[in-house]
Design a protein around this motif. Structure first.
Motif, PDB file in Angstrom:
ATOM      1  N   UNK A 103      32.458  31.192 130.802  1.00 24.24           N
ATOM      2  CA  UNK A 103      31.338  31.183 129.860  1.00 24.24           C
ATOM      3  C   UNK A 103      30.078  30.685 130.556  1.00 24.24           C
ATOM      4  N   UNK A 104      30.230  29.723 131.457  1.00 25.60           N
ATOM      5  CA  UNK A 104      29.084  29.246 132.240  1.00 25.60           C
ATOM      6  C   UNK A 104      28.504  30.382 133.083  1.00 25.60           C
ATOM      7  N   UNK A 105      29.379  31.211 133.647  1.00 29.77           N
ATOM      8  CA  UNK A 105      28.920  32.356 134.426  1.00 29.77           C
ATOM      9  C   UNK A 105      28.206  33.365 133.533  1.00 29.77           C
ATOM     10  N   UNK A 123      40.526  20.550 124.671  1.00 29.93           N
ATOM     11  CA  UNK A 123      40.117  21.181 125.912  1.00 29.93           C
ATOM     12  C   UNK A 123      40.940  22.418 126.217  1.00 29.93           C
ATOM     13  N   UNK A 124      42.223  22.397 125.840  1.00 32.68           N
ATOM     14  CA  UNK A 124      43.087  23.556 126.046  1.00 32.68           C
ATOM     15  C   UNK A 124      42.623  24.743 125.203  1.00 32.68           C
ATOM     16  N   UNK A 125      42.236  24.455 123.962  1.00 38.60           N
ATOM     17  CA  UNK A 125      41.739  25.523 123.083  1.00 38.60           C
ATOM     18  C   UNK A 125      40.429  26.106 123.616  1.00 38.60           C
ATOM     19  N   UNK A 126      39.547  25.229 124.105  1.00 36.47           N
ATOM     20  CA  UNK A 126      38.297  25.712 124.703  1.00 36.47           C
ATOM     21  C   UNK A 126      38.608  26.574 125.928  1.00 36.47           C
ATOM     22  N   UNK A 127      39.586  26.178 126.713  1.00 37.50           N
ATOM     23  CA  UNK A 127      39.997  26.979 127.868  1.00 37.50           C
ATOM     24  C   UNK A 127      40.522  28.341 127.439  1.00 37.50           C
ATOM     25  N   UNK A 128      41.171  28.385 126.268  1.00 36.87           N
ATOM     26  CA  UNK A 128      41.635  29.660 125.738  1.00 36.87           C
ATOM     27  C   UNK A 128      40.481  30.605 125.456  1.00 36.87           C
ATOM     28  N   UNK A 129      39.410  30.067 124.903  1.00 37.35           N
ATOM     29  CA  UNK A 129      38.211  30.875 124.660  1.00 37.35           C
ATOM     30  C   UNK A 129      37.630  31.353 125.985  1.00 37.35           C
ATOM     31  N   UNK A 174      37.110  34.248 117.019  1.00 35.17           N
ATOM     32  CA  UNK A 174      38.204  33.420 117.527  1.00 35.17           C
ATOM     33  C   UNK A 174      38.796  32.495 116.462  1.00 35.17           C
ATOM     34  N   UNK A 175      40.087  32.180 116.654  1.00 34.60           N
ATOM     35  CA  UNK A 175      40.737  31.122 115.870  1.00 34.60           C
ATOM     36  C   UNK A 175      40.295  29.752 116.384  1.00 34.60           C
ATOM     37  N   UNK A 176      40.106  29.646 117.697  1.00 36.90           N
ATOM     38  CA  UNK A 176      39.734  28.371 118.320  1.00 36.90           C
ATOM     39  C   UNK A 176      38.273  28.039 118.070  1.00 36.90           C
TER      40      UNK A 176
END
Length: 472
Positions: free
Chosen positions: A32-34, A237-243, A214-216
């Protein structure tokens, strides 16, 4: 002009401070940063509500929630619940209707939350197809501890307990058909990605509009084990990583199909973080369900190679309700909507962020049908909070955290903003002041509502009861 594909990614409860490109030091979001580096990042972007049902309907229709009677629901609830008789009026025109009129194939994947009766499902609003959980992922069958605790939510009252105990099995829908009940939530995002890629491949030779909702990171937080093991911020943080992973998958697919340069990607969130489980709206004050900045100012990133300058940032004031007119303008679609909308075209800011000014100077903050605040340029005036009158004025240009109340110092600014509030209340209403708006439309209603599912004790559910007691 080749019609650009459009992918609108809308996260659930993702806060202003949850992404690396917006300052997070806890969550890893390299993809997402990219996306931000390759496009434009907006720092003054607002959703039209601090909760999901009003926010989503507003984004799709280009209207403040009270205009379409989507500010408050049955028994004064702030969102729609399973089996509600209320939904978005099918006569409302959505972004999907607009792009479909220009020859686009359309699909929504994920959370809809604008009504769960058959009359109110997405295929009635310009979407060719639908795949997803139609409302929040905490509205299924879930354990409730004997002591009444609700995970990070804390103790719950009897009314909440009673309502949650009656929730039917959580449905996963394909178009208008329930295909699974109580699905494995840890695998939902992967299934959403799979559906997204199938849709993109199927429509690689014709323009498409994909709305991925998204669900997250809505509670409860179920995530794949790999993301949990690698997270520096627990399940959140895991959910954000999923996104972040899902974003990478979609971007990679577009590149493989040589579609990336002709695709407009919009990334945002439906409202601010609830700030539990280390969710963050930093440096903003407030959270989900509030009209301080943290409730409604959210991340928004746009990427469209050769159209939007890379590595751009805009501090201009824009809102999700502006997507309707902006997308219509980009595609050259006439707006035939006979009903008034609140959307403004900010495509000039997309194309030339350094030299352009947003057409939006004013934004109104509604909580349900209560007009709580207004922003005009750099000034924000709060007039009420949760049924109580307040007198708060902030200069958001140098006080983004709303810490320094200058109400007494600038009476002329207060009068100017109060006039804007009064004019808005006349048109859209203000329940707190007992003012009925003059230009509001009715929602959709059915007489005999039913839930999409009902519990069957003999059914082989994957999860007869979800085991993380967290919601909200």
């Amino acid at each position: 002009m080749n019609k650009p594909n459009i992918i609108l990614i809308n996260c659930d409860d993702l806060g202003y401070g949850d992404l690396g490109c917006y300052g997070s030091k806890l969550n890893d979001t390299p993809n997402i940063d990219k996306l931000s580096e390759e496009g434009i990042k907006f720092t003054n972007f607002y959703m039209a509500s601090p909760v999901c049902s009003p926010s989503r309907a507003a984004m799709l229709t280009g209207c403040y929630p009270p205009r379409i009677s989507f500010g408050s629901f049955d028994d004064n609830r702030n969102v729609l619940f399973p089996g509600s008789p209320t939904g978005l009026n099918p006569n409302e025109i959505t972004i999907a209707n607009q792009v479909k009129s220009a020859g686009y194939n359309t699909k929504i994947i994920g959370k809809w939350h604008c009504g769960d009766q058959k009359e109110f499902l997405p295929t009635n609003y310009g979407f060719d197809s639908y795949y997803g959980i139609p409302y929040s992922n905490d509205m299924g069958r879930s354990v409730i501890p004997e002591d009444g605790s609700g995970g990070s939510f804390g103790p719950i009252d009897e009314e909440t307990r009673s309502r949650r105990e009656k929730f039917p099995p959580l449905p996963l829908i394909s178009d208008n058909e329930v295909i699974q009940e109580q699905p494995d939530q840890a695998g939902i995002t992967e299934r959403y990605v799979e559906e997204s890629i199938k849709f993109i491949r199927k429509n690689k030779k014709q323009p498409f509009f994909l709305y991925l909702a998204h669900m997250y990171v809505h509670l409860p937080l179920y995530a794949p084990e790999r993301f949990i093991n690698n997270s520096r911020n627990g399940r959140y943080g895991a959910a954000v990583s999923g996104i972040d992973w899902s974003t990478a998958m979609i971007l990679d697919e577009l590149k493989k199909l040589d579609l990336d340069e002709n695709t407009l990607i919009i990334f945002t969130s439906d409202n601010g973080s609830n700030t539990r489980n280390n969710g963050s709206n930093a440096p903003l004050r407030g959270k989900k369900q509030e009209t301080y900045e943290g409730g409604q100012r959210v991340p928004m990133i746009m990427k469209w190679p050769k159209k939007i300058p890379a590595n751009s940032t805009s501090d201009e004031l824009v809102s999700s309700i502006d997507f309707f007119r902006t997308i219509s303008s980009i595609l050259g679609i006439k707006i035939d909507n006979k009903n008034k909308i609140d959307s403004l075209d900010f495509s000039n800011v997309m194309y030339s962020p350094i030299n352009s000014k947003s057409p939006r100077e004013t934004f109104f903050y509604y909580k349900q049908n209560n007009l709580e605040a207004v922003r005009n340029k750099k000034w924000k005036l709060h007039q009420q909070k949760d049924g109580k009158k307040v007198s708060e004025l902030y200069n958001l240009e140098n006080d983004i955290s709303e810490k320094n109340n200058v109400y007494e110092k600038y009476p002329e600014i207060v009068l100017e903003l109060q006039k804007l509030l009064d004019e808005c209340a006349k048109e859209l209403g203000d329940e707190f002041s007992d003012i009925q708006g003059t230009d509001i439309r009715l929602p959709g209603k059915v007489e005999n509502p039913s839930t999409l599912t009902s519990f069957d004790p003999n059914s082989p559910y994957y999860a007869p009861m979800y085991d993380i007691p967290d919601w909200g």
